[in-house]
Motif scaffolding. Structure first.
Motif, PDB file in Angstrom:
ATOM      1  N   VAL A   1       1.638  10.180  13.982  1.00  0.00           N
ATOM      2  CA  VAL A   1       2.542  10.783  14.965  1.00  0.00           C
ATOM      3  C   VAL A   1       3.815   9.954  15.083  1.00  0.00           C
ATOM      4  CG1 VAL A   1       2.789  11.353  17.418  1.00  0.00           C
ATOM      5  CG2 VAL A   1       0.612  11.758  16.255  1.00  0.00           C
ATOM      6  N   HIS A   2       3.698   8.647  14.927  1.00  0.00           N
ATOM      7  CA  HIS A   2       4.813   7.726  15.142  1.00  0.00           C
ATOM      8  C   HIS A   2       5.525   7.323  13.859  1.00  0.00           C
ATOM      9  CE1 HIS A   2       3.318   7.220  19.239  1.00  0.00           C
ATOM     10  NE2 HIS A   2       2.113   7.085  18.720  1.00  0.00           N
ATOM     11  N   VAL A   3       4.844   7.460  12.733  1.00  0.00           N
ATOM     12  CA  VAL A   3       5.379   6.996  11.441  1.00  0.00           C
ATOM     13  C   VAL A   3       5.333   8.176  10.476  1.00  0.00           C
ATOM     14  CG1 VAL A   3       5.132   5.258   9.619  1.00  0.00           C
ATOM     15  CG2 VAL A   3       4.545   4.669  11.976  1.00  0.00           C
ATOM     16  N   PRO A   4       6.360   9.030  10.508  1.00  0.00           N
ATOM     17  CA  PRO A   4       6.325  10.296   9.750  1.00  0.00           C
ATOM     18  C   PRO A   4       6.126  10.149   8.249  1.00  0.00           C
ATOM     19  CG  PRO A   4       8.113  10.316  11.348  1.00  0.00           C
ATOM     20  CD  PRO A   4       7.548   8.927  11.353  1.00  0.00           C
ATOM     21  N   TRP A   5       6.616   9.066   7.643  1.00  0.00           N
ATOM     22  CA  TRP A   5       6.489   8.945   6.187  1.00  0.00           C
ATOM     23  C   TRP A   5       5.040   8.828   5.730  1.00  0.00           C
ATOM     24  CZ3 TRP A   5       4.113   4.495   4.889  1.00  0.00           C
ATOM     25  CH2 TRP A   5       4.309   3.351   5.676  1.00  0.00           C
ATOM     26  N   LEU A   6       4.117   8.486   6.640  1.00  0.00           N
ATOM     27  CA  LEU A   6       2.702   8.434   6.251  1.00  0.00           C
ATOM     28  C   LEU A   6       2.215   9.783   5.756  1.00  0.00           C
ATOM     29  CD1 LEU A   6       1.229   6.262   9.156  1.00  0.00           C
ATOM     30  CD2 LEU A   6       1.234   5.661   6.717  1.00  0.00           C
ATOM     31  N   CYS A   7       2.740  10.868   6.315  1.00  0.00           N
ATOM     32  CA  CYS A   7       2.306  12.219   5.932  1.00  0.00           C
ATOM     33  C   CYS A   7       2.709  12.589   4.513  1.00  0.00           C
ATOM     34  CB  CYS A   7       2.852  13.238   6.920  1.00  0.00           C
ATOM     35  SG  CYS A   7       2.252  12.970   8.603  1.00  0.00           S
TER      36      CYS A   7
ATOM     37  N   SER B   1       0.824  -1.208   0.000  1.00  0.00           N
ATOM     38  CA  SER B   1       0.000   0.000   0.000  1.00  0.00           C
ATOM     39  C   SER B   1       0.860   1.261   0.000  1.00  0.00           C
ATOM     40  CB  SER B   1      -0.925  -0.017   1.219  1.00  0.00           C
ATOM     41  OG  SER B   1      -1.857   1.031   1.159  1.00  0.00           O
ATOM     42  N   ARG B   2       1.992   1.207   0.712  1.00  0.00           N
ATOM     43  CA  ARG B   2       2.924   2.351   0.712  1.00  0.00           C
ATOM     44  C   ARG B   2       3.423   2.607  -0.702  1.00  0.00           C
ATOM     45  NH1 ARG B   2       8.294   3.796   0.895  1.00  0.00           N
ATOM     46  NH2 ARG B   2       9.007   1.671   0.488  1.00  0.00           N
TER      47      ARG B   2
ATOM     48  N   THR C   1      -2.277   3.955   6.291  1.00  0.00           N
ATOM     49  CA  THR C   1      -2.393   4.329   7.700  1.00  0.00           C
ATOM     50  C   THR C   1      -3.183   3.276   8.469  1.00  0.00           C
ATOM     51  OG1 THR C   1      -2.249   6.664   7.090  1.00  0.00           O
ATOM     52  CG2 THR C   1      -3.088   6.171   9.285  1.00  0.00           C
ATOM     53  N   HIS C   2      -4.242   2.767   7.875  1.00  0.00           N
ATOM     54  CA  HIS C   2      -5.009   1.691   8.508  1.00  0.00           C
ATOM     55  C   HIS C   2      -4.135   0.459   8.739  1.00  0.00           C
ATOM     56  CE1 HIS C   2      -9.423   2.777   8.389  1.00  0.00           C
ATOM     57  NE2 HIS C   2      -8.819   3.859   7.943  1.00  0.00           N
TER      58      HIS C   2
ATOM     59  N   HIS D   1       0.715  -2.359  14.120  1.00  0.00           N
ATOM     60  CA  HIS D   1       1.132  -1.993  15.479  1.00  0.00           C
ATOM     61  C   HIS D   1       0.251  -2.698  16.509  1.00  0.00           C
ATOM     62  CE1 HIS D   1       2.861   0.250  18.742  1.00  0.00           C
ATOM     63  NE2 HIS D   1       1.648   0.613  19.121  1.00  0.00           N
ATOM     64  N   HIS D   2      -1.035  -2.755  16.227  1.00  0.00           N
ATOM     65  CA  HIS D   2      -1.998  -3.445  17.096  1.00  0.00           C
ATOM     66  C   HIS D   2      -1.601  -4.920  17.261  1.00  0.00           C
ATOM     67  CE1 HIS D   2      -5.961  -3.897  18.955  1.00  0.00           C
ATOM     68  NE2 HIS D   2      -6.190  -4.938  18.178  1.00  0.00           N
ATOM     69  N   LEU D   3      -0.949  -5.493  16.248  1.00  0.00           N
ATOM     70  CA  LEU D   3      -0.514  -6.892  16.278  1.00  0.00           C
ATOM     71  C   LEU D   3       0.890  -7.060  16.842  1.00  0.00           C
ATOM     72  CD1 LEU D   3      -1.949  -7.971  12.826  1.00  0.00           C
ATOM     73  CD2 LEU D   3      -2.699  -8.821  15.064  1.00  0.00           C
ATOM     74  N   GLY D   4       1.496  -5.965  17.331  1.00  0.00           N
ATOM     75  CA  GLY D   4       2.777  -6.083  18.008  1.00  0.00           C
ATOM     76  C   GLY D   4       3.991  -5.558  17.278  1.00  0.00           C
ATOM     77  N   VAL D   5       3.842  -5.024  16.060  1.00  0.00           N
ATOM     78  CA  VAL D   5       4.981  -4.450  15.344  1.00  0.00           C
ATOM     79  C   VAL D   5       5.248  -3.068  15.949  1.00  0.00           C
ATOM     80  CG1 VAL D   5       5.934  -3.783  13.112  1.00  0.00           C
ATOM     81  CG2 VAL D   5       4.316  -5.700  13.254  1.00  0.00           C
ATOM     82  N   SER D   6       6.489  -2.804  16.332  1.00  0.00           N
ATOM     83  CA  SER D   6       6.806  -1.542  17.014  1.00  0.00           C
ATOM     84  C   SER D   6       6.683  -0.349  16.066  1.00  0.00           C
ATOM     85  CB  SER D   6       8.229  -1.585  17.581  1.00  0.00           C
ATOM     86  OG  SER D   6       9.182  -1.517  16.532  1.00  0.00           O
ATOM     87  N   TRP D   7       6.397   0.813  16.655  1.00  0.00           N
ATOM     88  CA  TRP D   7       6.347   2.046  15.863  1.00  0.00           C
ATOM     89  C   TRP D   7       7.691   2.283  15.183  1.00  0.00           C
ATOM     90  CZ3 TRP D   7       1.778   3.152  14.685  1.00  0.00           C
ATOM     91  CH2 TRP D   7       0.727   3.275  15.593  1.00  0.00           C
TER      92      TRP D   7
END
Length: 197
Positions: free
Chosen positions: A187-193, A78-79, A88-89, A95-101
């Protein structure tokens, strides 16, 4: 990020009975919010349950690969498609599944970043190849992945890439408006912006 904040087709209100499919309710329990994209899809009878059932087979639940890796694969695909809403989803779900920010923030440099294993790099290379059209260097990505994965596992990787393609095209065309819960990932993953809606 694109400043467009009005959906091109208004999502159904969550009180509309069409937005209350049992399969959708299970997803809402998993992610913690009601996705606007699915509230738009619900205008076409049968699309939401069919799509979420396919998502359950490809990204969620039992599989040969860890669910967190499947979501990382989908995120990279998707990226590469540059779809902000979908990516973003997926970042939020990973992250909800445990992958760190930190690991998610390093995704654009997964080939060199020590937070990624060599096996993850080979899976993500397939996502990179298939995340945009035309597909780029699939033979190389698939050939290298065979050093780490069985044919069945590679089919699972490709199914994650293909699954996310639906969402990229839907959200790109519909201009789905990002909800507040998954937007915390920005906020945690700047490249999303840097991605487009």
């Amino acid at each position: 990020m694109n400043s467009q904040t009005i959906a091109r087709i208004v999502p159904l209100h969550e009180s509309d009975p069409r937005s209350r499919d049992p399969v959708l309710e299970e997803l809402v329990d998993f992610v913690g919010y009601r996705p606007n994209a699915l509230l738009t899809m619900a205008r076409k009878h049968g699309v939401v349950p069919a799509l979420l059932n396919l998502m359950g087979v490809t990204l969620r639940g039992d599989g040969l690969l860890a669910e967190s890796l499947r979501f990382l694969i989908a995120t990279e695909a998707s990226r590469r498609a540059r779809c902000c809403y979908t990516t973003t989803h997926l970042v939020h779900a990973a992250h909800h599944l445990g992958v760190s920010w930190d690991k998610l923030a390093a995704l654009p440099s997964y080939q060199e970043d020590p937070r990624y294993t060599e096996q993850e790099r080979k899976a993500l290379a397939i996502a990179t190849a298939g995340g945009s059209l035309p597909v780029r260097n699939p033979a190389q990505a698939m050939g290298q992945a065979k050093q780490f994965f069985s044919d069945e596992e590679i089919v699972e990787i490709v199914s994650c890439v293909a699954m996310v393609g639906w969402f990229n095209r839907w959200n790109g065309l519909m201009g789905s408006v990002l909800e507040s819960v998954p937007s915390e990932a920005m906020v945690h993953v700047p490249w999303l912006c840097e991605l487009e809606i």
